[in-house]
Design an enzyme around this catalytic site. Sequence first.
Site, PDB file in Angstrom:
ATOM      1  N   ASP A 158       1.691 -12.427   4.462  1.00  0.00           N
ATOM      2  CA  ASP A 158       2.046 -11.191   5.147  1.00  0.00           C
ATOM      3  C   ASP A 158       1.786 -10.063   4.167  1.00  0.00           C
ATOM      4  OD1 ASP A 158       3.396  -9.225   6.955  1.00  0.00           O
ATOM      5  OD2 ASP A 158       4.078 -11.062   7.928  1.00  0.00           O
ATOM      6  N   HIS A 231      -0.726  -7.320   9.680  1.00  0.00           N
ATOM      7  CA  HIS A 231       0.154  -7.795   8.601  1.00  0.00           C
ATOM      8  C   HIS A 231      -0.676  -8.300   7.416  1.00  0.00           C
ATOM      9  CE1 HIS A 231       4.142  -7.679  10.606  1.00  0.00           C
ATOM     10  NE2 HIS A 231       3.435  -7.857  11.713  1.00  0.00           N
ATOM     11  N   GLU A 286       1.721  -7.858  16.362  1.00  0.00           N
ATOM     12  CA  GLU A 286       1.964  -6.498  15.865  1.00  0.00           C
ATOM     13  C   GLU A 286       0.750  -5.874  15.181  1.00  0.00           C
ATOM     14  OE1 GLU A 286       6.760  -6.529  15.189  1.00  0.00           O
ATOM     15  OE2 GLU A 286       5.532  -7.160  13.496  1.00  0.00           O
ATOM     16  N   GLU A 426      12.843 -10.145   4.868  1.00  0.00           N
ATOM     17  CA  GLU A 426      12.805  -8.807   4.284  1.00  0.00           C
ATOM     18  C   GLU A 426      14.030  -8.538   3.406  1.00  0.00           C
ATOM     19  OE1 GLU A 426      10.361  -8.236   8.095  1.00  0.00           O
ATOM     20  OE2 GLU A 426      12.029  -9.458   7.414  1.00  0.00           O
TER      21      GLU A 426
END
Length: 647
Positions: A158, A231, A286, A426
Amino acid sequence: MRIRTYSLIVAAAALCSCSVEEGTVADVIPAPASVELTEGTYSHKPWSDIVYREDSSLGPEAYRLEVGQEGVVIASSDAAGRFYARQTLAMATGVSEQKLDRRFWKVGFCKVEDSPRFPYRGMMLDVSRHFFGKDFIFKHLDAMAAVKLNRLHLHLTDSEGWRFPSESYPELNRTGAYRDKEPVFGGWTHCEPGTEGAYGGSFTRKDIKEIVEYADARHITVIPEIEMPGHSAEVLAAYPDLRCDSETRSGDLCPGKEETFSLIFSVLDEVMELFPSEYIHIGGDEVTHKSWATCSDCARRIAEEGLESPKDLQGYLVRRVEEYVRSKGRKVIGWDEILGDGLSADAAVMSWRGVEPGLEAVAQGRKVIMAPGTFCYFDTAQDFPEKERPTFGNYLPINQVYSFDPAAGASDPSLVMGVQANLWTELVDSGDYAEYLLWPRGFALAEVAWSQPSVKDRDNFRRRATALAREMKDRGYGMFDLDSELGERLEATEPQDHLAKGAKVYFAEGVKWTDSYAAGGEGALTDGLCGGWAYKDGKWQGFLCDVCFMIDLEEPKPVSSISLLSMQNRVHGIYLPESLKISLSYDGTSFEPVGVLRPQADTEALGAKFFDFSISGGEPTPVRYIVIDARRGPKGGFLFFDEVIVR
């Protein structure tokens, strides 16, 4: 449940005098399909035989376990079924599966018939945002195997870090694998290892081989994910030539450049060499498409392929990658954004944006793995969010996980391969905290994935989960404490009766909730339903503007208190109002301000915060109209409100 770990004492006299507590298969997680208990106890002595029989009538991973006076008999049609029968014995007796043959243990007489509901029972671990090495993964695999989970999805790449050991593109493991600090969200840059403050790392090929081997011994398939085309900021940091020639910057790979596909195919060759899994996860979620619209390479590709718009490049890239993977005898999984990309029927969809994309995939005849955030995202608080460490998500208690039925509403339930929990990292910077978020919610996921709905019992499960959580904590796992759980917001558990319930709400001109957080529309703030600790629970109404509205009680009523809950969750751009003014009127002509409330909120704080805007006290005042005027602060963002309670 009694689960204990005992040291093996070599002296024969000591062995004979050991005190071993009796276990029962009725207390294991996940709950077996059928359990018959009878009077009596079998006592196993070290190196006594467990009898194994092959029974072709049993399905994949299924087993029959019989314990009686003569000993233990396990029947299965495959090695996985035998392994899961041993895991049932291990959990019942408190002896690890690897040590069952050489330890003392006791178990009550029983007959168990058991098989999994779904073939895919998974967990996803994001090792990109924070890197977790092989030792943590070994430990995690042990926990997964104990509750019969059989798919470990490793999110290897990522924007925050590349963790796969690529030999063909070595810079991915250098500048792509390290960043200059531990970020919360953005603000970092990638750097070479050895740079002062460099943070990150990646697996070696030896690490991957050992992880796959360790998992295979526990009948767990490791599914690798290489994220594309979005990403991918870490790839672009290592190989900037793969950016679009556009002034707009993004983390998307350039699908117009043939060099992009050279990297993807070379890396996938290496991935498929090290991971023997049937499926390879290719991401696909995304994607911003921002830089594609003004890129000359993308424009050329659009023209050559007869595509209609830059967004169509995503489907082009994903189809081409799938074709390559299929040419190697493998299949792809992608996040549910791939639904519109025209992939072959072999591709599986992982539904994360709710259950609806998964149901749509099934309607199209596609295989689907259910992983919706409302039930399966474990980067969320397990309890009242202000009590817990800040999480990326909001609130997901164990009861909600347990309530999930992955096949509910599916037109063809056989296309639902199974279910998966996802842990994004995260804000998860240690193995202990990762385990804290994974367990005991993982027990609930395991029972959802393995057990038939007919044998599920929430109260019984909670008793079993509490006991197992204590034992796993004793064994060194980070573990949320179910005994101290506060639970859902009390007002959200049942409808509230108050003076404004059902009253008409009039919004000022230009004020409108967002469609994603309508919560019932015009009457949401007076429908008697209070929001819980999760802003996505369908009861919170969200606005991307200042909010001003009037409530009409239809006739003057004696009012002594007014309250309205709001929340802050900076991670998702939700902030408390900078100010909220309440005004009252008897006749609709003259309005009297009765309070201007200003919460003392730290707009930089992570995690969810709640503030009750309320006025009360004094004698009840006749009121028909209530006006609430809330103003956003300088950061803008969302305002969220639940029920206006008037008493």
